[in-house]
Structures are given as C-alpha cells and as structure tokens.
Design a protein around this motif. Structure first.
Motif, PDB file in Angstrom:
ATOM      1  N   LYS A 210       0.837  -1.205   0.000  1.00 32.58           N
ATOM      2  CA  LYS A 210       0.000   0.000   0.000  1.00 32.58           C
ATOM      3  C   LYS A 210       0.877   1.263   0.000  1.00 32.58           C
ATOM      4  O   LYS A 210       0.599   2.202  -0.725  1.00 32.58           O
ATOM      5  N   THR A 211       1.939   1.223   0.790  1.00 33.44           N
ATOM      6  CA  THR A 211       2.856   2.360   0.857  1.00 33.44           C
ATOM      7  C   THR A 211       3.522   2.613  -0.493  1.00 33.44           C
ATOM      8  O   THR A 211       3.612   3.751  -0.948  1.00 33.44           O
ATOM      9  N   LEU A 212       3.988   1.550  -1.136  1.00 37.04           N
ATOM     10  CA  LEU A 212       4.609   1.679  -2.456  1.00 37.04           C
ATOM     11  C   LEU A 212       3.673   2.331  -3.472  1.00 37.04           C
ATOM     12  O   LEU A 212       4.103   3.131  -4.293  1.00 37.04           O
ATOM     13  N   LEU A 213       2.408   1.989  -3.405  1.00 32.69           N
ATOM     14  CA  LEU A 213       1.459   2.418  -4.431  1.00 32.69           C
ATOM     15  C   LEU A 213       0.716   3.719  -4.094  1.00 32.69           C
ATOM     16  O   LEU A 213      -0.137   4.143  -4.864  1.00 32.69           O
ATOM     17  N   GLN A 214       1.064   4.341  -2.990  1.00 30.78           N
ATOM     18  CA  GLN A 214       0.437   5.620  -2.637  1.00 30.78           C
ATOM     19  C   GLN A 214       0.897   6.696  -3.615  1.00 30.78           C
ATOM     20  O   GLN A 214       2.047   6.716  -4.021  1.00 30.78           O
ATOM     21  N   GLU A 215      -0.024   7.572  -3.958  1.00 30.90           N
ATOM     22  CA  GLU A 215       0.336   8.718  -4.821  1.00 30.90           C
ATOM     23  C   GLU A 215       1.232   9.644  -4.008  1.00 30.90           C
ATOM     24  O   GLU A 215       1.047   9.805  -2.813  1.00 30.90           O
ATOM     25  N   SER A 216       2.211  10.210  -4.687  1.00 26.32           N
ATOM     26  CA  SER A 216       3.075  11.165  -3.971  1.00 26.32           C
ATOM     27  C   SER A 216       3.072  12.511  -4.630  1.00 26.32           C
ATOM     28  O   SER A 216       2.613  12.722  -5.676  1.00 26.32           O
TER      29      SER A 216
END
Length: 183
Positions: free
Chosen positions: A177-183
C-alpha cells in the motif's frame, strides 16, 4: 489439481469428451500456442524457423507470447521476443497484453523480459486496468516495484470502476500500500 480448462482462463482448450476434436481444437494443438502454453521451446523454435509468425493469434485472439507469459515459461518468452514477437499485442476480447498476464500471474522474470523488450506498462485492458492493477490485486510486491520503476504515473491510473492500483491491495499489506500511494 486443476482441470485443463482451469489452467488457462482465456478460452476453453480442454479435451473434448467426444472422440473427435473440433477444427479449432486441432489448430490450437498443432499451432505454436499449445507449445507456448506448455513450455515446449523446441517446438516454438521449429515453428519460427519454419517461417511461422510469432504474432499469430489463435481463435480467441491470444498469441504464443500471451500463453507463455501467463504460464511462466521464461525460455519460450525469450525466444519469442528475440524473434520479434510484439510485446504490446492485445487480445481482441479484453485488450489484454502479455505484460498483464505475467503481472497477474506473478512471473517476475517474464515481467523483466517484457519491460526490457519495450512492453508498455501503461496499456490498459477493456476494464481500464493496467498491469499494475493486475499485479496489485494479487499482492505481487516485486512486480509492482518493477512496474512503478518503469513509470511512476501508473499509481494514478484509475480503472473503469474508478479504482487506483492501491485500492486492490489487501489492508494487511502495508508495504505494498505504501509503495502504491500517490506522492
């Protein structure tokens, strides 16, 4: 144990219960698709050396690259790509690419080969799902990392249901989930 029909969801190539086979079944078994599905590299090479087109589609619109990518046959994928198989070919029904199939099935080495051969991670199927959507829904962390590294904008793509790739990740998979969060 799965039945032959369960082994490949694209179409029904299971054995006919009758003694005779349909022309479609015979064509599949004799064509390059069956060899690719079963990882029979020598048969794929023979097909290509005999002048066969590696992008030949079966009656369901799948190529040998689709079948070998789905079933994890690295050597067959490599041979097909070396012989100019199109890594961005899409099926008539569903608009699925070999990268979608490899990403969904968790075949990291094949995803690497396809990306190296210029497979586009941005191509979406008829549900507007990218290979990242397909990999995220199965929780394949390494493949998600590869796809995000290939194009970070993938994390912002919404499918027809309005879902981002992160929306398909199980709540307990915090690292993905962290990897795929928008930044």
């Amino acid at each position: 144990m799965t039945t032959p029909k369960d082994d490949h969801h694209c179409c029904d190539h299971s054995q006919s219960s009758s003694v005779t086979q349909t022309l479609d079944e015979l064509a599949f078994e004799r064509g390059v698709w069956s060899a690719a599905l079963n990882g029979e590299t020598a048969k794929v090479i023979k097909f290509i050396e005999g002048g066969g087109d590696p992008d030949t589609v079966d009656n369901a619109g799948y190529t040998a690259l689709h079948y070998s990518s789905r079933n994890g046959h690295v050597e067959v994928v490599s041979v097909l790509l070396q012989n100019r198989a199109n890594p961005n070919c899409t099926t008539r029904s569903g608009g699925v690419t070999p990268l979608h199939r490899a990403a969904y099935s968790g075949h990291t080495d094949i995803v690497k080969l396809l990306l190296k051969a210029k497979a586009s991670p941005l191509l979406c199927d008829e549900d507007a799902k990218s290979p990242l959507h397909k990999s995220a829904e199965r929780g394949h962390m390494e493949i998600c990392k590869l796809l995000v590294a290939a194009d970070r904008t993938l994390v912002t793509l919404k499918d027809k249901r309005g879902k981002l790739p992160v929306d398909y990740v199980m709540e307990s998979n915090v690292s993905l989930k962290t990897l795929l969060q928008e930044s």
